[in-house]
Design a protein around this motif. Structure first.
Motif, mmCIF file in Angstrom:
data_model
loop_
_atom_site.group_PDB
_atom_site.id
_atom_site.type_symbol
_atom_site.label_atom_id
_atom_site.label_comp_id
_atom_site.label_asym_id
_atom_site.label_seq_id
_atom_site.Cartn_x
_atom_site.Cartn_y
_atom_site.Cartn_z
ATOM 1 N N ARG A 216 2.101 10.504 -29.025
ATOM 2 C CA ARG A 216 1.209 11.040 -30.057
ATOM 3 C C ARG A 216 0.738 12.464 -29.717
ATOM 4 N NH1 ARG A 216 0.214 7.171 -33.692
ATOM 5 N NH2 ARG A 216 0.503 4.997 -33.045
ATOM 6 N N ASP A 217 0.754 12.825 -28.455
ATOM 7 C CA ASP A 217 0.453 14.210 -28.074
ATOM 8 C C ASP A 217 1.670 15.107 -28.279
ATOM 9 O OD1 ASP A 217 -2.163 13.611 -27.311
ATOM 10 O OD2 ASP A 217 -1.547 13.054 -25.285
ATOM 11 N N ALA A 218 2.851 14.521 -28.158
ATOM 12 C CA ALA A 218 4.080 15.306 -28.284
ATOM 13 C C ALA A 218 4.432 15.583 -29.738
ATOM 14 C CB ALA A 218 5.234 14.573 -27.596
ATOM 15 N N ILE A 219 4.127 14.634 -30.643
ATOM 16 C CA ILE A 219 4.567 14.750 -32.042
ATOM 17 C C ILE A 219 4.071 16.022 -32.726
ATOM 18 C CG2 ILE A 219 4.265 13.705 -34.327
ATOM 19 C CD1 ILE A 219 4.626 10.967 -32.959
ATOM 20 N N PRO A 220 2.776 16.423 -32.638
ATOM 21 C CA PRO A 220 2.351 17.663 -33.318
ATOM 22 C C PRO A 220 3.110 18.902 -32.841
ATOM 23 C CG PRO A 220 0.446 16.358 -32.677
ATOM 24 C CD PRO A 220 1.633 15.721 -32.032
#
Length: 286
Positions: A216-220
């Protein structure tokens, strides 16, 4: 005898006339004295009125003169007070200007000392100290040339440290030290966000996040890289990694949409077959 009687009568007549004349004379004298007394009283009254009129006129003149003098004196006092105030204001302004010049001179002396010390750091190549000390230095009253020179030095130091952190992150990534790799890539991005290696650092940071179960930190970051990355060579890598992260968190609809967009946008990508297989597998199961 008759002659003597005539003479006697003549003498008596003359005496009577003389007495009449004396009485008239006395009456005239008394009348004249009364007139003189009246005239004297009138003269005294006239002189008294003339004296008071003269005194009143003199007093009025004196009062007028005093009033004129007072007005002139007040005007002069106001003029002197205004001049004094202007002089005091001018002196105050000059004193303020002198203090301001002294303050500027002190600030400039302090700035020159700080600039000299900072320049020694630049010459010694102490990059981290250059970066840490620049924020305090830029508050000093530096010249434009000094500020431009030191800004370039800080940008260079940031770029060099960013490259160093980026290379360190690649080393950690190759050896599987995901946490150390993530920290190194974060440092590389923080040092200089617009550097040439920053898109690659973001992509590799997303890879490290995925290994650390921080999808979820990587997706943006991956969404930003896949949509508007300045480095076109990593756009397909970022988009495919985004698909993998969406699959990891079981966002099936988003994953299918992203895989279809990937296949459509990058028909020549080396990940094309993997993307088709992944899309088919998800479409069958979900």
């Amino acid at each position: 005898m008759d002659q003597f009687d005539d003479e006697l009568r003549e003498i008596k007549r003359e005496i009577v006339e003389s007495r009449g004349l004396i009485i008239k004379t006395n009456n005239l004298t008394n009348a004249l004295a009364a007139d003189l007394k009246t005239i004297s009283k009138r003269q005294l009254g006239f002189e008294r009125r003339a004296f008071w009129n003269s005194a009143s006129a003199n007093l009025l003149f004196v009062l007028v003169v005093i009033g004129v003098v007072k007005l002139a004196w007040d005007a002069r006092i106001d003029s002197v007070q205004a001049e004094t105030k202007q002089a005091k204001d001018k002196i105050g302004k000059l004193e303020s200007d002198v203090k301001e010049m002294q303050r500027r001179a002190d600030d400039r002396t302090r700035a020159e000392s700080a600039a000299a010390a900072f320049y020694e750091l630049v010459r010694a190549g102490r990059r981290q100290e250059i970066i840490d000390g620049f924020e305090a230095l830029r508050k000093e009253p530096l010249s434009r040339a000094e500020l431009a020179f030191f800004t370039d030095a800080v940008d260079t130091a940031r770029a060099e440290l960013g490259i160093k952190s980026y290379q360190l992150g690649l080393d950690h990534l190759r050896t599987g030290r995901w946490h150390e790799a993530a920290v190194a890539f974060e440092d590389a991005i923080r040092m200089k966000e617009n550097a040439a290696h920053t898109p690659s650092a973001r992509l590799n940071l997303a890879r490290a996040y995925r290994k650390l179960n921080r999808q979820r930190d990587a997706i943006p970051m991956l969404m930003q890289l896949s949509e508007a990355s300045p480095d076109k060579e990593i756009t397909d890598d970022a988009m495919f990694l985004l698909c993998e992260c969406l699959v990891d968190i079981q966002a099936w609809n988003d994953a299918k949409t992203t895989l279809r967009a990937f296949i459509r946008r990058f028909p020549d990508s080396p990940f094309l077959n993997d993307a088709r297989m992944e899309l088919a597998d998800i479409s069958l199961k979900h």
